[in-house]
Design a protein around this motif. Structure first.
Motif, PDB file in Angstrom:
ATOM      1  N   SER A 187      56.459  10.614   1.837  1.00  0.00           N
ATOM      2  CA  SER A 187      55.772  11.807   1.263  1.00  0.00           C
ATOM      3  C   SER A 187      56.820  12.919   1.060  1.00  0.00           C
ATOM      4  CB  SER A 187      54.898  12.288   2.477  1.00  0.00           C
ATOM      5  OG  SER A 187      53.610  11.517   2.238  1.00  0.00           O
ATOM      6  N   GLU A 188      56.571  13.638   0.080  1.00  0.00           N
ATOM      7  CA  GLU A 188      57.710  14.803  -0.163  1.00  0.00           C
ATOM      8  C   GLU A 188      57.325  15.948   0.821  1.00  0.00           C
ATOM      9  OE1 GLU A 188      60.238  14.913  -2.044  1.00  0.00           O
ATOM     10  OE2 GLU A 188      60.016  13.129  -2.964  1.00  0.00           O
ATOM     11  N   ARG A 202      67.448  15.221   1.830  1.00  0.00           N
ATOM     12  CA  ARG A 202      65.835  14.994   1.187  1.00  0.00           C
ATOM     13  C   ARG A 202      65.485  13.722   1.415  1.00  0.00           C
ATOM     14  NH1 ARG A 202      66.985  18.184  -2.447  1.00  0.00           N
ATOM     15  NH2 ARG A 202      68.420  16.908  -3.806  1.00  0.00           N
ATOM     16  N   GLN A 203      66.188  12.769   1.027  1.00  0.00           N
ATOM     17  CA  GLN A 203      65.878  11.129   1.470  1.00  0.00           C
ATOM     18  C   GLN A 203      65.318  11.101   2.719  1.00  0.00           C
ATOM     19  OE1 GLN A 203      64.930   9.208  -1.064  1.00  0.00           O
ATOM     20  NE2 GLN A 203      64.367   7.768   0.280  1.00  0.00           N
ATOM     21  N   LYS A 213      61.845  12.436   3.370  1.00  0.00           N
ATOM     22  CA  LYS A 213      61.055  11.465   2.758  1.00  0.00           C
ATOM     23  C   LYS A 213      60.754  10.449   3.692  1.00  0.00           C
ATOM     24  CE  LYS A 213      59.818   9.998  -1.752  1.00  0.00           C
ATOM     25  NZ  LYS A 213      60.126   9.657  -3.155  1.00  0.00           N
ATOM     26  N   GLU A 214      61.645   9.795   4.248  1.00  0.00           N
ATOM     27  CA  GLU A 214      61.439   8.801   4.965  1.00  0.00           C
ATOM     28  C   GLU A 214      60.787   8.966   6.268  1.00  0.00           C
ATOM     29  OE1 GLU A 214      65.436   6.905   5.554  1.00  0.00           O
ATOM     30  OE2 GLU A 214      65.415   6.423   3.482  1.00  0.00           O
TER      31      GLU A 214
END
Length: 139
Positions: free
Chosen positions: A87-88, A77-78, A81-82
């Motif tokens: 942004s998600e 998930r991280q 985002k990166e």
């Protein structure tokens, strides 16, 4: 269960489609989010198995595996985002279905559950080894 002979074929498929699947930041983030959803669902199933298991040793091992799956979900998930610079990523309906528990331990006997987990881990290991080969030398 995936036979040993099928793993090279799966690696071939992953390598063949990697350039298409991983061709843009949005596609990369979406794939990573999908991996996060799958790991989150696996974590919930493994933690439920720990809750339902009566043998203390297996219960402990299921719990440890569940926590590890949750950690993997967070890492994916991280990373997604990166890739999108903060942004998600919005999950697709298909991906969202993988983020919920399937109650496998409750519905299957212990041998079928353990076989499934073993098989899924081997398949995942092969998949990520193939992706690692594809991305070797990329930034």
């Amino acid at each position: 269960m995936i036979s040993q002979e099928r793993l090279p074929f799966l690696s071939f498929i992953v390598k063949a489609f990697a350039p298409l699947t991983w061709r843009s930041r949005e596609k990369i983030a979406n794939k990573l989010a999908g991996f996060a959803a799958t790991e989150a669902g696996s974590a919930l199933d493994m933690l439920e198995a720990a809750e339902l298991e009566t043998d203390p040793r297996r219960r402990r091992l299921f719990f440890i595996h569940g926590i590890d799956e949750a950690r993997h979900a967070d890492l994916f998930r991280q990373a997604a985002k990166e890739v999108l610079e903060g942004s998600e990523v919005e999950l697709t309906t298909y991906q969202s279905r993988h983020a919920i528990p399937q109650h496998l331990y409750r519905e299957w006997d212990r041998v079928d559950f353990l076989t499934f987990v073993y098989d899924a881990e081997r398949k995942g290991q092969s998949h990520f080894a193939s992706l690692g080969e594809h991305f070797k030398g990329h930034k």
